[in-house]
Design an enzyme around this catalytic site. Structure first.
Site, PDB file in Angstrom:
ATOM      1  N   GLY A  39       4.241   1.164  10.027  1.00  0.00           N
ATOM      2  CA  GLY A  39       3.953   2.598  10.005  1.00  0.00           C
ATOM      3  C   GLY A  39       2.789   2.978  10.885  1.00  0.00           C
ATOM      4  O   GLY A  39       2.640   4.133  11.288  1.00  0.00           O
ATOM      5  N   ALA A 114      -1.573  -9.615  18.263  1.00  0.00           N
ATOM      6  CA  ALA A 114      -0.825 -10.022  19.462  1.00  0.00           C
ATOM      7  C   ALA A 114      -1.718 -10.031  20.695  1.00  0.00           C
ATOM      8  O   ALA A 114      -2.525  -9.120  20.910  1.00  0.00           O
ATOM      9  CB  ALA A 114       0.357  -9.090  19.684  1.00  0.00           C
ATOM     10  N   HIS A 454      17.598  36.904   6.665  1.00  0.00           N
ATOM     11  CA  HIS A 454      16.589  37.818   6.130  1.00  0.00           C
ATOM     12  C   HIS A 454      16.460  37.591   4.616  1.00  0.00           C
ATOM     13  O   HIS A 454      17.475  37.451   3.925  1.00  0.00           O
ATOM     14  CB  HIS A 454      17.016  39.262   6.390  1.00  0.00           C
ATOM     15  CG  HIS A 454      16.123  40.278   5.729  1.00  0.00           C
ATOM     16  ND1 HIS A 454      14.880  40.603   6.234  1.00  0.00           N
ATOM     17  CD2 HIS A 454      16.300  41.029   4.598  1.00  0.00           C
ATOM     18  CE1 HIS A 454      14.334  41.526   5.445  1.00  0.00           C
ATOM     19  NE2 HIS A 454      15.178  41.793   4.454  1.00  0.00           N
TER      20      HIS A 454
END
Length: 477
Positions: A39, A114, A454
Site C-alpha cells: 500500500g 531493494a 436534480h
C-alpha cells in the site's frame, strides 16, 4: 543462482501494486519488493489515513452545527484515540484488499530493502539475510518522504512531520502551527480546525496551493479564514525554539518584518522528496534531474529496461498519477495497446492537455483538471469561460454549503473543453466527468446533451456550460 522474473517492481504503493497487477494480468511473471507494508505511503501514512481523519472530523463539525437542521444534542465531544483507531481499521481494510488482489494474481511479494545492481539484478536485504533476483525489466516505484527544511529547532519535541502527526493518539493540538500551505498543509488545517484547534498556516509562497490557479487559491484561503484558520503567506521561517511559559515559539518574517507565534505543536508540511535510500548500488549509475530520477517520455531511466514512476520521478506527487504511469509502462513492456492516456491533443489543437485531476479534500473540496485560463493564454490559446456560483444550487441550499463555484475553460473556436476548476462539496467526484470530457475532446454543445439529475451539485456543471454558451451568443435570452 538468482531467481528470474519478467518484471520486478520496487515499491508496493499505488504505482507499484497497480503496475504489478496489470503485468500479472498480461501474463508476465512478476514480483514486488516492499520494504514495509503493501500500500505504500498513500495507504499507510498518507492519503487513506488523512482522508479517514478528515471524514471523522467532518462528522464532529457537522454535529456541532446540527441545530440548524432540527437535530438537537445535549452534549457533543470527540475521542481522538478512537478516531485514530477508526483510521487504523480503514487502513488495514484497504491494505487487506490490496493483499488479496496480489495473492489472487499470483504475484510474489518479497519483503526487504531493494538495491539495484548491474545486469538488472535486485539485491534484497531483510532480517533473514540477503537475496538476489533478476528481471528483464524493473520498475522503480519507491515514492517519497517528507521534507524537513533546515530550520533551527526543527528537531525539538513537539515538531512533527505529517507522517508522525497521523500516528499520534494523544490529543495535545489545542494550538497548532502548520509550516507549509500546500495540499497536505491545508488538509491538516481542515482536520484540526474542525476539532476546535487554533490553527495557523505559514506559507512561503505568495498564496496557498502555489502554483494552483490563483482564483481557486484565493477562494479557498477565504474559506479557511472564515472558519477561523489564520493564514500568513510570504513568510520565511527563521527558527523554532522552546519557551518555559509559552511552549514552542515559531519565529518568522513576513514581508521582511519579524514576528513570533506561540504553538503547542508545530507540523512541518513543506513537501516531499523522492525516497531512494539504498536504492542505487555502486555498480549502476542513474541520471538525475532536480533530485528526481530522470526519465524519458516512456518513463525509462538512463538504464535501459529500468523505469521509474510516481513520486520518485514526477513532481506531480499523486497516487492516481503513479498508478496511471505504472499501467502505461507495463503495457509498453508487454507490447499491447495502451488503455490510459496521461495527456491528449484534441483534434485541431496544437497544445497537449493534461487529463490528471488534482484534488484537495478541504471543506469545500477543490478539484481541477486540464488548463486554467492563465495557462491556456500562456500557450497562446484563445479561450472562453463559463462560470457558476454554487450559492444558487438546490443541493447546496439544502446542505447549507453554498460557498464555491464551477469554472470551465473552452477553446474559443471549437468550443472544446480544455480545463475545469471546481470548488464545492463533492468536487473531487465531479471532476471525473470533466476529465473524461477533456480526454474525449467534447465540446460545450456535446456536454449540454447530458442530463444531470436534480437536485445535485453536478447541476452546476450544466449552469456553467450554459453561461459559456450565453456569453458566446449561442443561447438567446
Amino acid at each position: 543462482m538468482a531467481k528470474h522474473y519478467d518484471l520486478i517492481v520496487i515499491g508496493g504503493g499505488p504505482g507499484g501494486y497497480t503496475a504489478a497487477l496489470r503485468a500479472a494480468g498480461l501474463g508476465l511473471r512478476t514480483a514486488i519488493v516492499e520494504k514495509e507494508k503493501l500500500g505504500g505511503t498513500c495507504v499507510n501514512k498518507g492519503c487513506i489515513p488523512a482522508k479517514a481523519l478528515l471524514h471523522a472530523s467532518s462528522i464532529f463539525e457537522t454535529l456541532q452545527n446540527s441545530d440548524e437542521f432540527g437535530v438537537s444534542t445535549d452534549f457533543i465531544s470527540f475521542d481522538f484515540k478512537k478516531m485514530q483507531h477508526y483510521k487504523k481499521r480503514s487502513v488495514k481494510a484497504y491494505r487487506n484488499e490490496i493483499k488479496e488482489l496480489i495473492e489472487t494474481a499470483g504475484i510474489q511479494v518479497i519483503y526487504g530493502t531493494a538495491t539495484i545492481r548491474r545486469g538488472h539484478t535486485v539485491e534484497v536485504n531483510s532480517p533473514e539475510g540477503k537475496d538476489y533476483y533478476e528481471a528483464d525489466n524493473i520498475i522503480i516505484a519507491t515514492g517519497a518522504k517528507p521534507v524537513v527544511p533546515n530550520i533551527p529547532g526543527a528537531d525539538l519535541p513537539g515538531v512533527l512531520t505529517s507522517d508522525r502527526l497521523l500516528t499520534s493518539e494523544v490529543w495535545n493540538y489545542d494550538r497548532l502551527t502548520i509550516i507549509g500551505g500546500g495540499v497536505i498543509g491545508v488538509e491538516f488545517a481542515t482536520i484540526f480546525n474542525a476539532l476546535c484547534s487554533n490553527v495557523t498556516i505559514l506559507e512561503r509562497g505568495r498564496h496557498l496551493l502555489d502554483p494552483m490557479d490563483g482564483e481557486v487559491s484565493q477562494a479557498l484561503e477565504g474559506e479557511l479564514r472564515r472558519k477561523g484558520i489564520s493564514v500568513f503567506c510570504n513568510t520565511v521561517i527563521k527558527e523554532i525554539r522552546e519557551d518555559a511559559n509559552q511552549g514552542l515559539v515559531c519565529v518568522f518574517t513576513m514581508n521582511g518584518e519579524e514576528q513570533t507565534l506561540r504553538s503547542g505543536q508545530i507540523v512541518i508540511a513543506a513537501g516531499r522528496t523522492p525516497y531512494m535510500e539504498e536504492l542505487i548500488g555502486p555498480d549502476v549509475d542513474f541520471e538525475m534531474e532536480n533530485g528526481h530520477l530522470k526519465v524519458d517520455s516512456d518513463f525509462c531511466t538512463s538504464e535501459p529496461g529500468i523505469y521509474a514512476i510516481g513520486d520518485v520521478a514526477d513532481r506531480k506527487k499523486l497516487a492516481h498519477v503513479a498508478a496511471a504511469q505504472g499501467t502505461y509502462v507495463v503495457e509498453k513492456i508487454a507490447g499491447v495497446k495502451h488503455t490510459i492516456r496521461l495527456c491528449v491533443v484534441p483534434k485541431g489543437m496544437f497544445v497537449e492537455l493534461p487529463v490528471i485531476p488534482g484534488c484537495i479534500y478541504t471543506e469545500p473540496e477543490v478539484a481541477s483538471v486540464g488548463l486554467t485560463k492563465e495557462a491556456a493564454s500562456a500557450c497562446n490559446m484563445k479561450v472562453g469561460c463559463g462560470r457558476y456560483l454554487m450559492s444558487g444550487n438546490g443541493k447546496s441550499i439544502i446542505t447549507r454549503e453554498q460557498s464555491g463555484f464551477i469554472h470551465l475553460v473552452f477553446e474559443e473556436y471549437s468550443g472544446t473543453l480544455v480545463g475545469a476548476q471546481i470548488m464545492c462539496p463533492r468536487a473531487t467526484d465531479m471532476i471525473s466527468e470533466m476529465a473524461t470530457a477533456i480526454a474525449n475532446g467534447l465540446t460545450a454543445e456535446q456536454l449540454m446533451l447530458a442530463m444531470r439529475a436534480h437536485p445535485t451539485y453536478s447541476e452546476g456543471i450544466t449552469e456553467a456550460i450554459q453561461n459559456y454558451l450565453e456569453t458566446k451568443g449561442e443561447i438567446k435570452e
